[in-house]
Design a protein around this motif. Structure first.
Motif, PDB file in Angstrom:
ATOM      1  N   CYS A   1       0.847  -1.197   0.000  1.00 32.06           N
ATOM      2  CA  CYS A   1       0.000   0.000   0.000  1.00 32.06           C
ATOM      3  C   CYS A   1       0.882   1.247   0.000  1.00 32.06           C
ATOM      4  O   CYS A   1       1.787   1.354   0.833  1.00 32.06           O
ATOM      5  CB  CYS A   1      -0.891  -0.034   1.236  1.00 32.06           C
ATOM      6  SG  CYS A   1      -1.692   1.525   1.586  1.00 32.06           S
TER       7      CYS A   1
ATOM      8  N   CYS B   1       0.524   3.183   3.701  1.00 33.40           N
ATOM      9  CA  CYS B   1       1.163   2.681   4.917  1.00 33.40           C
ATOM     10  C   CYS B   1       2.461   1.934   4.621  1.00 33.40           C
ATOM     11  O   CYS B   1       3.189   1.568   5.548  1.00 33.40           O
ATOM     12  CB  CYS B   1       0.200   1.808   5.721  1.00 33.40           C
ATOM     13  SG  CYS B   1      -0.356   0.348   4.817  1.00 33.40           S
TER      14      CYS B   1
ATOM     15  N   ARG C   1      -6.269  -1.121   6.136  1.00 32.91           N
ATOM     16  CA  ARG C   1      -5.773  -0.216   7.176  1.00 32.91           C
ATOM     17  C   ARG C   1      -6.125   1.229   6.832  1.00 32.91           C
ATOM     18  O   ARG C   1      -6.553   2.001   7.689  1.00 32.91           O
ATOM     19  CB  ARG C   1      -4.254  -0.362   7.331  1.00 32.91           C
ATOM     20  CG  ARG C   1      -3.695   0.489   8.475  1.00 32.91           C
ATOM     21  CD  ARG C   1      -2.204   0.311   8.645  1.00 32.91           C
ATOM     22  NE  ARG C   1      -1.861  -1.023   9.154  1.00 32.91           N
ATOM     23  CZ  ARG C   1      -1.243  -1.962   8.449  1.00 32.91           C
ATOM     24  NH1 ARG C   1      -0.896  -1.728   7.196  1.00 32.91           N
ATOM     25  NH2 ARG C   1      -0.981  -3.132   8.975  1.00 32.91           N
ATOM     26  N   ASP C   2      -5.952   1.593   5.567  1.00 37.29           N
ATOM     27  CA  ASP C   2      -6.168   2.988   5.158  1.00 37.29           C
ATOM     28  C   ASP C   2      -7.487   3.185   4.414  1.00 37.29           C
ATOM     29  O   ASP C   2      -7.811   4.298   4.023  1.00 37.29           O
ATOM     30  CB  ASP C   2      -5.021   3.441   4.266  1.00 37.29           C
ATOM     31  CG  ASP C   2      -3.686   3.253   4.945  1.00 37.29           C
ATOM     32  OD1 ASP C   2      -3.457   3.926   5.948  1.00 37.29           O
ATOM     33  OD2 ASP C   2      -2.899   2.399   4.474  1.00 37.29           O
TER      34      ASP C   2
END
Ligand SMILES: [Zn+2]
Ligand SMILES: [Zn+2]
Length: 276
Positions: A51, A54, A252-253
């Motif tokens: 990603c 991150c 996560r994002d």
């Protein structure tokens, strides 16, 4: 032939076969791509898509894999109420059990759905070419018919006048000569009007033909333009679909990214990202 090594996909748990000298592997179950790491202890797989936000790949998964894991087919029986008339003609409510099959997809799956294929209504071509204003053709034909009739009438007058003059030879009355001259002038006048009518008719028919050809050319130009525009929209969508097929999602994002491009977008901006 080298022996294949069996491994388990870290993303979906599907069984994979990897040849010992492979460096990249695409899971045929979920579509996630993995780097094949050769270490002393053996072969391990590492998710390849990092990603850009991150910088990690532990929460990223191919969007096509997310969609298939986030959708499930539901089937079963459901109750449906129906109003029927009984023997006495009264309305009665009955309850039936009917089988159903529904595809359920999670909110995340819906947000990551591929861009809709463009839909086109019937085009100009399906409507066909309809020329406007065929009036001058009708007027032109009419002018030629009237002109031809006048020419025939003037020819009859001329023949009649000649026979009259020939028949009255030997007795040249002043009246006959005067009438012949008036008749001749009238005949010439009719002839000229008839000829002008035919000329006008031909002019109008030629002009209507030209007008029709110009309209046809304009119609064909617009059809070509429409086809080109639709092809442009279609190929833009196909490019977006190609990107969507490569797309990864980082949980996560909450973002999507095409591996290797080093750019990402929030899921709400996914369409713009695909079409950019
Ligand atoms: Zn997999
Ligand atoms: Zn991330």
């Amino acid at each position: 032939m080298p022996d294949l090594i069996s491994l388990v996909c870290p993303s979906c748990g599907g069984k994979l076969q990897v040849s010992p000298n492979a460096t990249m592997l695409t899971c045929q179950h979920c579509g996630n791509e993995h780097l094949v790491k050769h270490e002393a202890g053996g072969i391990t797989l590492e998710a390849y898509a990092r990603c850009p936000q991150c910088g990690r790949n532990d929460k990223s998964e191919k969007v096509t894999a997310v969609i298939s894991s986030q959708s499930q087919e539901m089937s079963g029986m459901e109750q449906k109420n129906e109003v029927v008339l009984d023997m006495q003609g009264r309305q009665r409510m009955i309850t039936n059990s009917v089988p159903f099959t529904r595809k359920q997809i999670s909110i995340l799956g819906q947000r990551l759905a591929p861009p809709d294929e463009p839909q086109f209504g019937p085009g100009l071509q399906s409507r066909g070419f309809i020329p406007a204003g065929g009036g001058s053709l009708t007027v032109g034909i009419l002018a030629i018919v009237v002109g031809a009739v006048l020419l025939i009438v003037s020819a009859c007058f001329l023949l009649g006048g000649i026979s009259l003059l020939v028949g009255s030879s030997g007795y040249q009355a002043q009246d006959t000569v005067t009438m012949s001259v008036i008749g001749l002038i009238g005949t010439i006048f009719l002839f000229l009007v008839g000829a002008a009518g035919i000329a006008l008719g031909i002019f109008l028919i030629v002009r209507s033909g030209k007008n029709k050809r110009a309209q046809l050319a304009e119609y064909q130009r617009r059809v070509q333009e429409e086809i080109a525009e639709r092809q442009r929209i279609q190929s833009t969508w196909e490019r977006a679909m190609e990107r969507w097929n490569q797309l990864y999602y980082c949980a996560r994002d909450d973002c999507v990214f095409v591996p290797g491009e080093n750019t990402s977008a929030s899921t709400s901006k996914m369409k713009e990202y695909l079409y950019k």
